[in-house]
Design an enzyme around this catalytic site. Structure first.
Site, PDB file in Angstrom:
ATOM      1  N   LYS A 131       0.712  -1.262   0.077  1.00  0.00           N
ATOM      2  CA  LYS A 131      -0.008   0.054  -0.070  1.00  0.00           C
ATOM      3  C   LYS A 131       0.788   1.443  -0.142  1.00  0.00           C
ATOM      4  O   LYS A 131       0.469   2.226  -0.453  1.00  0.00           O
ATOM      5  CB  LYS A 131      -1.112   0.100   1.208  1.00  0.00           C
ATOM      6  CG  LYS A 131      -0.314   0.052   2.554  1.00  0.00           C
ATOM      7  CD  LYS A 131      -1.222   0.158   3.782  1.00  0.00           C
ATOM      8  CE  LYS A 131      -0.325  -0.013   5.098  1.00  0.00           C
ATOM      9  NZ  LYS A 131       0.223  -1.333   5.294  1.00  0.00           N
ATOM     10  N   HIS A 173       1.215  -3.298  15.058  1.00  0.00           N
ATOM     11  CA  HIS A 173       1.649  -2.015  14.345  1.00  0.00           C
ATOM     12  C   HIS A 173       1.611  -1.022  15.172  1.00  0.00           C
ATOM     13  O   HIS A 173       0.679  -0.491  15.556  1.00  0.00           O
ATOM     14  CB  HIS A 173       0.873  -1.907  13.054  1.00  0.00           C
ATOM     15  CG  HIS A 173       1.512  -1.079  11.706  1.00  0.00           C
ATOM     16  ND1 HIS A 173       2.069   0.113  12.161  1.00  0.00           N
ATOM     17  CD2 HIS A 173       1.694  -1.464  10.562  1.00  0.00           C
ATOM     18  CE1 HIS A 173       2.602   0.398  11.091  1.00  0.00           C
ATOM     19  NE2 HIS A 173       2.570  -0.304  10.075  1.00  0.00           N
ATOM     20  N   GLU A 232       6.599  -5.587   8.413  1.00  0.00           N
ATOM     21  CA  GLU A 232       5.761  -4.843   7.330  1.00  0.00           C
ATOM     22  C   GLU A 232       6.201  -3.599   6.966  1.00  0.00           C
ATOM     23  O   GLU A 232       5.522  -2.692   7.061  1.00  0.00           O
ATOM     24  CB  GLU A 232       4.183  -4.840   7.622  1.00  0.00           C
ATOM     25  CG  GLU A 232       3.611  -6.165   7.983  1.00  0.00           C
ATOM     26  CD  GLU A 232       2.152  -5.902   8.673  1.00  0.00           C
ATOM     27  OE1 GLU A 232       2.039  -4.741   8.543  1.00  0.00           O
ATOM     28  OE2 GLU A 232       1.816  -7.040   9.069  1.00  0.00           O
TER      29      GLU A 232
END
Length: 394
Positions: free
Chosen positions: A62, A191, A265
């Protein structure tokens, strides 16, 4: 060289932005230009492997879904964090095996789950009971990664209001529900927030992850994966080194078993510094006070807030334009404002600047424009989004 139909130009030692500008003949083009240095991605991956060798980076698509960037990282062997069916299609289309992908969206449409099942992408995140039931119906063979909330106190974009269960009150219940439904929980994830600048945030999150692992094993799940998410800086390597040291120390204490697979990530870490955006002044305007004296110079560029600067809506950062003028530093400065090309009054890039007196045709550069820019950009008002040209060191 042509890579997937895209020409990659090669350079010696350092990429010369001025030379690229001269060769592109931007004065005769209306479209802004992205200069992408693919070698920057290689340098970032080497830095990652050097500082966090145990952790497998799964690039967050993304952040920048440019097919050239995605294929380049795929060829380098990175994993991928995908959030949708289309992102899965993009990554799988470059021959990436399903084992190198985590479907890291806790709330996925049923059709996206069905596609993941067809492609055997088994690892995916979940953070609430409704999604557990959805997985039971549409993808019971998947590996559930329970995502919990653990945010940094300093981050450009906090995520906890939207995603992540409560580590203490919800995680155990989700794992018990999965067990009752004969589903597999194989790990946990968090996250800390995009653009994290608090080192201690990772310590807190990894400690919570250890507790969730113990509960999962007690319930009867085989816990074997920890996903530490993203948030790593893209241009501050000193901060990244501090974060890496903290993460490594916490992992040694909380997850000493090397059989536990640790993934992450990173998005902006890889791509932010790889892009330089070159814009052209296409119009100017003088604003004078009631006394008739010059107060402010206003410049209109060929890209703006609805184009490659769109991320400023979400990640407000200070940008410093680079002037490609001879003797720019010695020229007298005037109070200036930079606008984008659209008719919208929100299309303001920067204000309260001190710049030399610019003219239509002059060029301004903006470094570190690779993260959360082009995926959000749109041709609003009919103005083209920037073209991208790709370069790599020999």
């Amino acid at each position: 060289m042509v890579n997937g139909g895209t020409r990659i130009q090669y350079y010696e030692k350092d990429l010369d932005i001025r030379r690229v500008i001269e060769q592109a003949d931007l004065q005769n083009l209306d479209q802004a230009l992205n200069i992408c240095d693919l070698s920057s991605l290689e340098r970032k991956l080497r830095l990652w492997h050097k500082l966090m060798p145990r952790i497998e980076p799964h690039y967050a698509v993304k952040c920048n879904d440019d097919p050239v960037v995605v294929k380049f990282l795929a060829d380098l062997g990175t994993g991928f964090d995908c959030a949708s069916k289309n992102e899965l299609k993009l990554v799988l289309g470059f021959g990436v095996s399903p084992e190198r992908i985590i479907f890291a969206h806790p709330c996925r449409p049923a059709s996206h789950l069905k596609y993941a099942k067809e492609q055997q992408v088994v690892n995916g995140t979940v953070d609430n009971e409704y999604e557990v039931y959805k997985l039971k119906k549409h993808y019971p063979g998947s590996n559930l990664i329970v995502r919990f909330k653990s945010e940094a106190k300093k981050a450009l974009c906090p995520l906890g209001d939207k995603y992540g269960c409560d580590a203490e009150s919800d995680a155990a219940a989700l794992m018990l529900l999965a067990k009752a439904l004969d589903l597999k929980v194989t790990g946990t994830s968090f996250h800390v927030g995009s653009g994290c600048s608090e080192v201690e945030a990772y310590d807190r999150a990894i400690e919570r992850a250890e507790s969730i692992f113990k509960v999962g094993e007690f319930v009867g799940h085989k816990m074997e994966m920890l996903d530490i998410g993203g948030g790593f800086p893209g241009i501050d390597d000193d901060m990244f080194e501090k974060i890496a040291q903290a993460v490594n120390t916490s992992l040694d204490l909380c997850f000493p078993d090397e059989r536990v697979r640790i993934i992450s990530e990173p998005g902006r870490f890889f791509v932010e510094a790889a892009y330089t955006l070159i814009c052209k002044v296409h119009a100017k305007r003088e604003v004078r006070g009631k006394d008739g004296k010059l107060d402010t110079m206003m410049y209109y560029l060929n890209d703006g807030i609805f184009g490659a600067f769109a991320a400023m809506f979400y990640y407000p950062e200070e940008l410093t334009p680079v002037l490609y003028l001879d003797d720019a530093e010695s020229l007298p400065k005037l109070k200036s404002v930079i606008w984008g090309p659209s008719c919208d009054a929100l299309d303001k890039i920067l204000g309260d600047l001190l710049l030399p007196n610019l003219n239509p045709g002059d060029l301004l550069g903006f470094h570190n424009m690779g993260a959360y820019t082009m995926p959000i950009a749109s041709p609003f008002n009919g103005f083209d989004v920037p073209e991208t040209r790709y370069f790599k060191a020999k």
